[in-house]
Every structure is written in structure tokens, then in C-alpha cells.
Design a protein around this motif. Structure first.
Motif, PDB file in Angstrom:
ATOM      1  N   LEU A 240       0.834  -1.209   0.000  1.00  0.00           N
ATOM      2  CA  LEU A 240       0.000   0.000   0.000  1.00  0.00           C
ATOM      3  C   LEU A 240       0.865   1.254   0.000  1.00  0.00           C
ATOM      4  N   ALA A 243       2.272   1.776  -3.508  1.00  0.00           N
ATOM      5  CA  ALA A 243       1.313   1.882  -4.614  1.00  0.00           C
ATOM      6  C   ALA A 243       1.224   3.294  -5.181  1.00  0.00           C
ATOM      7  N   ILE A 246      -4.720   3.059  -5.602  1.00  0.00           N
ATOM      8  CA  ILE A 246      -5.379   2.012  -4.820  1.00  0.00           C
ATOM      9  C   ILE A 246      -6.860   2.013  -5.163  1.00  0.00           C
ATOM     10  N   TYR A 248     -10.284   0.586  -3.915  1.00  0.00           N
ATOM     11  CA  TYR A 248     -10.767  -0.049  -2.682  1.00  0.00           C
ATOM     12  C   TYR A 248     -12.279  -0.191  -2.663  1.00  0.00           C
ATOM     13  N   LEU A 257      -6.793   4.800   4.995  1.00  0.00           N
ATOM     14  CA  LEU A 257      -6.430   5.099   3.602  1.00  0.00           C
ATOM     15  C   LEU A 257      -5.857   6.510   3.477  1.00  0.00           C
ATOM     16  N   LYS A 264      -6.478   7.333  -4.452  1.00  0.00           N
ATOM     17  CA  LYS A 264      -7.423   6.337  -3.978  1.00  0.00           C
ATOM     18  C   LYS A 264      -8.720   6.398  -4.792  1.00  0.00           C
ATOM     19  N   VAL A 296      -2.700  -1.282  -6.452  1.00  0.00           N
ATOM     20  CA  VAL A 296      -3.160  -2.190  -5.409  1.00  0.00           C
ATOM     21  C   VAL A 296      -4.682  -2.237  -5.460  1.00  0.00           C
ATOM     22  N   ARG A 297      -5.171  -3.440  -5.519  1.00  0.00           N
ATOM     23  CA  ARG A 297      -6.620  -3.651  -5.461  1.00  0.00           C
ATOM     24  C   ARG A 297      -6.889  -4.140  -4.051  1.00  0.00           C
ATOM     25  N   LEU A 298      -7.498  -3.283  -3.237  1.00  0.00           N
ATOM     26  CA  LEU A 298      -7.650  -3.565  -1.804  1.00  0.00           C
ATOM     27  C   LEU A 298      -9.070  -4.046  -1.520  1.00  0.00           C
TER      28      LEU A 298
END
Ligand code: SAH
Length: 651
Positions: A240, A243, A246, A248, A257, A264, A296-298
Motif C-alpha cells: 500500500l 502503490a 489504490i 478499494y 487510507l 485512492k 493495489v486492489r484492496l
């Protein structure tokens, strides 16, 4: 050194090879062409999903694997997914045009095509796009090389065809384009891919200059855990922090976050329109990776548990983006921690299922503990499914809202009481644990007894009901009442299946049979004092001799008829129903059962048939002396068999 290149035989393929290799005038190469399986089997339609995935690459793959060629050049779209594991894509070149074009009679545009015109395409994606704009068209599968498809339009075999714009341009056929379409096209449309044996880094460096693969970003699917940021893994935190962007979901702590520098993007799904949105998310991830960003795929909990991770992995990898996954703490683990209820416990639960609670009819897997995700709005259905599957109404259920967060809430209930619960009782998101392990909150493990009930009708809500008997009606001819003085019923099922009249003296073996007789209108019922075979014989020993008719099952024993005959009665038996092994038997894990109740000799036989033997850790309870006697003789038999098998076979 000269590189051996292999490609398909079509004109377009050869142009693609020229185009790719023209980027590297310094590389000396030799081209060999092959017809692929797909070229040789022109009748296979690509529209119905029946074509083999590697239909355009199989022969070329084989040439690489056997060492006959060094590299193969393909339309990237034609590569199978997954690729043969001996091979890899060593370079990818983007197209100069990714659009689709319409080739049509008299250069008509899509809007101008007459209703019902035949339009040829080979891809389901294009068919969908076409029908969205013009539902009145007739879409037909079309195969063959590009020139062949255009010829079919020219010759009037079809009215129009959809073809990749870059293919037409490569072939110098721009003049045939009637209209460039606004279609969403395949993400790899127009891309050229070079494949080679895995590990040929010597070849990779040759093509590095124009390759876009190594400039793409990497996508990491990471689990956020149940909500408390302290439950993130170190690895997820590192990803994270690194990244660039992200994506999310819902249920992910905004406050945490905000501490991260990355861009984001919220892609949470409101219930109801999942499908379109998943496609959009896939495209966003791909686009970000293609821009060279670290993505990043959170996801909440663990990405691989009800997280659509599989769909995203497949989409990205099939479009040649590299993906990795960082696990997270799934909600089942978090709720176990919050409630201090172990999901497994020796002697109580040795299996757990993670279940989708949102299904219209939630499934009930055959495990000792069940954890329902996404079940907040389906508690009623979950309760109904569990009861229908034979789970005792008294089985405890734990509901936890916002596990691991400061406003965590818990509700203890039972399977029987689930139905009337609503989200007023506990808000969503909520997770539900079902199973006897939840008793550990109030009881010690040694006092939890799980009882299996094998009879047909179970009235104790604490018992696990798995009937080991089933009753089937049989055809029989109804005897006239003049044939007997006494009509003897030895079970309520005999009453249920009796179609004759209730004349003469009616004798019943016990209260439930008497009750059944009263229900069908019998007024004068004589009930024996003791409700077993000896009670019946004892009763008759004090009655005047006469003719006795006993309607009964195929499995009934001869103790009563023989006993009555020896007293001087004239006895006739009649099979009016069959006692059979059930058509569907729910097998439970006996390791976690402490007690079994048998209601008839056949339940014992069917238990052994189902489970193989009578495990010695279980306490067996029988109903009636005949059942007890039958159990005893089976157990004696088992002991003798064990002795015969010799030492070491005692279990
Ligand atoms: N991947 C997630 C599950 C996603 S499905 C995981 O591994 O946990 C979403 C469901 O998870 C919700 O409907 C709810 O049942 C459950 N859930 C997620 N977070 C939760 C929390 N903190 N408390 C209770 N349930 C939660």
C-alpha cells in the motif's frame, strides 16, 4: 545469428510478422509459416464458445516446444489463456488502431443497414455491441481470413461484416471501411505478441526496445482484513505504501487510507448491479496497469474469500498483466477471535465451511461449523435451510456486526430463532456462525453432547435428525373384516397405510399408535400395557382365542406372530408398507457425535450400512426391547469379527 520465426499462413499473419520485425532491422530472421488448427477447421464457430482455446496457436506452440522455431508471432488476442506453461510472452507491441470497422454493401453505415440484414462477426463481444445498437439485425458467425470475410460482403453472401480496423489497414484495405464503429473492443485487439520458450532471456533483451509488457505496472490484490488496520499484514502495508493507485471497496477504513500517498479510487458495489460494475473495475485496473502504475486492489477480509478476486485475476492475466495476491484476515477468523469461539474443536467440530449467505436459497454444506457471509438480509432463509437440512433448532448461532471494529456488536441466538430476526436486531455487515462450537461460550467441551436421532419423526429440538429409515407404500388387496376377530396394529405407520375397515377388536401396541388410530376415527381401541412385543403377547394371553390379522412392514420380526400362535391364536400377517433404506442419507461426521438414538432394528442395520460399523466412542440409546436386543447382537457380532481379524484391529 539468425532467429527462426514461426507464424500462421494467412496473409495477415505474414504482414504482422513484417510489421513486428520491421521494428528491429538489426535482427536477422528466417520465417516459416504453418496452417493452424483453426485455419484448417473453418467450420468451427467462435461465437458459441466451443472452439478450443488454442485453436490459432497449437501448431506454433508445438514448434516452439520442439525447438523447431525460436519465436512465434501472434495476434495477442488469439493467445489461449492460460498459455502453455512451457511458454511465455516475451514481448508485446501495441496497435496503431484498436477500433472495429464495418464493411458493408454500398458503404452503408450501421444505422443505414436495412432491418434484418445479415452481419457477420466472429466474436461474442462484437455481437453484443451490435445488438445493443441494432437489435433488428441478424448476426451470423463468420470465419476465414480478413480478405475472405470482405469478399463475402462483396459477393453478397452477407450484407455486412465487422472487422478490426488495424487488420484492414495492415492489408491496405482501408477503402473497404464503411464506418469506424464506437464499439468497446477486446483489450488486446490489434496487439502483436511474441511467444518463446519460458526463460529465453537472451531473446527477451532483443525485443526490449519496443516491448510494452515490461513497462506495464503490476497489480497486487491485497486483503485489508476485517476492519482494524492493526490486522493488516506487513506485506500489505508495504504494498500500500509503494502503490501509485489504490482501488478499494466498501468496508475499508477511510481513516487508514488517508495516511497513504497513493491516489485512492472507490469502486465499492451497491448491492444489485454487481455485474456491469465488475466489468468496469476490471477495465480500470487494466488501464492503470497499462499506464505503468503500481496498482493495489484492496479488498475487505481476504481477497480470495467472496471477493471476486478470481474474476479480476483472470481478466488481468488473460490481458497479459502480472498479478500477485496478499492474503488478509477473513471475517470468519476475525469473528472467532472476537467471540473467542474456536471454529474447530476436538470432539465438537472438525470441519468448517465458508458459505455464501446471500443466495436465494443458502446452501447447507455437510460440515460441523458453518460461517455465513453476506447473509444479513437472508437470516430467515438461512434458518429455514438449516432446519430443512436437519440441523437441530437448538443449535447456537452467533451473529457479529463489525468484527474487530470499535462498534462491534454480537447477538447470540439459535437456528430455530433465526427466522424472525431482521437487520433491526443486528445491523449489516454481519457474519453468522452456526454450530455447537458456539456452546463453548457457556459450556465446557466435555459437557457438550451431540445426539444423532435416526428415527423417522424427531420431536426433540436438541437432536441432530438424520432419518435412517424411509417408508414406501405397497399395493395389497384389502382383506374382508370377516377374516379376523382381532386387528393388531404394532406401529403408527401401519395405521397410516391401512386401507381396510376398522371393524372387530382393535388392539394397539402403545400410545402413539393409539393416537394415530383415534385420528383415523377408531373409537374402541384396546392398548396393551407395555409398548413392546412382550407386552402384546402378555395382553393376548388374557384374551379369548381367535383369528388375529397383523398389518405391518416387510421388515417386521416374527416374535409377535409366533408368540400368539403358541398361545393358540390363528395369526395372519399382511405387508402393507415397506421399510427401506432412505433414498437420500445425510452422513454426519461421527467423530463429533457422542450419542445415537435407534428407534428400530432397521435403523441399526442402516446405520452400519451408512457408516460401516458402530464406533466404540459413541453411546447408543435404543427405543424398545427388540431394538435393544438387536443392537446387542450386532455389537457381539462386531466383537467376534474383530477378534477373528486378529490383534491390531480393535477400532
Ligand atoms: N473478503 C471478505 C468477505 C467479503 S463478502 C472476507 O474475507 O471477509 C462481505 C461480507 O463479509 C459481509 O456481508 C459480511 O458478512 C462479512 N464482513 C466483512 N467484514 C465484516 C466485519 N468487520 N464484521 C462482520 N462481517 C463482516
Amino acid at each position: 545469428m539468425s532467429i527462426r520465426v514461426i507464424a500462421r499462413q494467412s496473409c495477415l499473419s505474414q504482414l504482422q510478422v513484417k510489421e513486428a520485425m520491421a521494428r528491429y532491422p538489426e535482427i536477422d530472421y528466417h520465417l516459416e509459416t504453418l496452417p493452424s488448427y483453426g485455419d484448417q477447421h473453418q467450420h468451427i464457430s467462435l461465437l458459441d464458445g466451443e472452439a478450443p482455446a488454442d485453436m490459432f496457436t497449437r501448431e506454433l506452440d508445438d514448434a516452439l516446444i520442439s525447438g523447431r522455431a525460436d519465436i512465434a508471432i501472434h495476434s495477442a488476442k488469439d493467445l489461449p489463456y492460460p498459455l502453455d506453461e512451457k511458454l511465455e510472452v516475451i514481448a508485446l507491441f501495441p496497435p496503431f488502431d484498436q477500433s472495429d470497422s464495418l464493411v458493408s454493401r454500398d458503404h452503408q453505415t450501421l444505422a443505414q443497414l436495412p432491418a434484418g440484414s445479415t452481419v457477420g462477426t466472429s466474436s461474442p463481444l462484437r455481437r453484443r455491441e451490435l445488438l445493443t445498437l441494432r437489435p433488428d439485425l441478424r448476426i451470423v458467425g463468420i470465419r476465414g481470413c480478413i480478405e475472405e470475410r470482405v469478399r463475402q460482403v462483396r459477393d453478397g453472401e452477407i450484407y455486412a461484416a465487422i472487422v478490426a480496423t488495424c487488420a484492414l489497414k495492415r492489408l491496405g484495405m482501408e477503402a473497404d471501411i464503411s464506418e469506424v464503429l464506437p464499439f468497446e473492443t477486446h483489450p488486446l485487439q490489434g496487439y502483436l505478441a511474441i511467444t518463446a520458450l519460458r526463460g529465453r532471456d537472451d531473446l527477451k533483451v532483443l525485443f526490449l526496445r519496443d516491448d510494452v509488457l515490461h513497462r506495464q505496472g503490476h497489480v497486487t490484490l491485497a486483503g485489508f482484513g476485517p476492519g482494524d488496520p492493526e490486522l493488516l499484514t506487513v506485506k500489505a502495508v508495504n504494498a500500500l505504501r509503494r502503490a501509485d493507485i489504490i482501488f478499494y471497496d466498501d468496508l475499508i477504513g477511510k481513516a487508514y487510507l488517508d495516511t497513504l500517498k497513493a491516489e485512492k479510487v472507490y469502486v465499492g458495489k451497491r448491492s444489485g448491479q454487481h455485474h456491469a460494475e465488475q466489468d468496469d473495475i476490471n477495465r480500470l485496473l487494466l488501464r492503470a496497469a497499462r499506464e505503468g502504475r503500481e496498482v493495489v486492489r484492496l479488498k475487505g477480509g481476504d481477497p480470495m474469500v467472496f471477493g471476486h478476486a478470481g474474476e479480476e485475476i483472470e481478466y488481468l492475466q488473460s490481458n497479459l498483466v502480472s498479478v500477485s495476491v496478499i492474503p488478509g484476515i477473513t471475517t470468519a477468523s476475525a469473528m472467532a477471535a472476537a467471540t473467542k469461539v474456536s471454529l474447530t474443536h476436538r470432539g465438537i467440530s472438525s470441519s468448517v465451511a465458508l458459505v455464501n449467505g446471500h443466495a436465494a436459497q443458502p446452501v447447507v454444506p455437510d460440515t460441523d461449523t458453518l460461517v455465513y457471509y453476506m447473509g444479513g438480509s437472508r437470516l430467515t432463509q438461512i434458518g429455514e435451510s438449516l432446519l430443512a437440512d436437519g440441523w437441530p433448532a437448538s443449535t447456537p448461532v452467533l451473529l457479529v456486526h463489525n468484527a474487530s471494529l470499535s462498534d462491534e456488536q454480537m447477538l447470540e441466538t439459535t437456528v430455530g430463532e433465526l427466522s424472525p430476526l431482521t437487520s433491526l436486531d443486528i445491523p449489516t455487515p454481519v457474519i453468522a456462525l452456526v454450530g455447537d462450537v458456539a456452546r463453548l461460550r457457556h459450556q465446557t467441551a466435555s459437557t457438550i453432547r451431540r445426539t444423532l436421532y435416526t428415527g423417522l419423526v424427531c420431536n426433540d429440538p436438541n437432536y441432530i435428525h438424520t432419518p435412517l429409515i424411509e417408508i414406501e407404500a405397497v399395493n395389497y388387496s384389502i382383506p374382508s373384516h370377516e377374516r379376523y376377530d382381532y386387528l393388531l396394529f404394532t406401529s403408527r405407520y401401519a395405521v397410516k397405510h391401512w386401507k381396510g375397515s376398522l371393524r372387530g377388536r382393535i388392539v394397539s401396541i402403545g400410545p402413539s399408535t393409539t393416537h394415530a388410530l383415534r385420528n383415523v376415527g377408531a373409537e374402541q381401541v384396546e392398548q396393551t400395557e407395555k409398548d413392546d412385543s412382550y407386552g402384546v403377547i402378555d395382553y393376548f394371553s388374557r384374551q379369548p382365542r381367535g383369528r388375529v390379522l397383523i398389518p405391518r412392514s416387510n421388515l417386521a420380526l416374527d416374535i409377535i406372530p409366533d408368540g400368539l400362535r403358541s398361545l393358540g391364536f390363528d395369526v395372519e400377517t399382511l405387508i402393507i408398507y415397506n421399510n427401506v433404506y432412505p433414498h437420500h442419507v445425510r452422513r454426519v461426521n461421527l467423530a463429533n457425535i457422542q450419542r445415537v438414538v435407534f428407534t428400530s432394528p432397521s435403523t441399526i442395520d442402516n446405520f452400519v450400512k451408512t457408516y460401516g460399523d458402530l464406533p466404540s466412542h459413541i453411546e447408543y440409546v435404543t427405543r424398545g426391547s427388540i431394538t435393544a436386543f438387536h443392537l446387542q447382537s450386532r455389537q457381539e457380532n462386531e466383537k467376534i469379527q474383530n477378534i477373528q481379524k486378529g490383534p491390531g484391529h480393535t477400532g
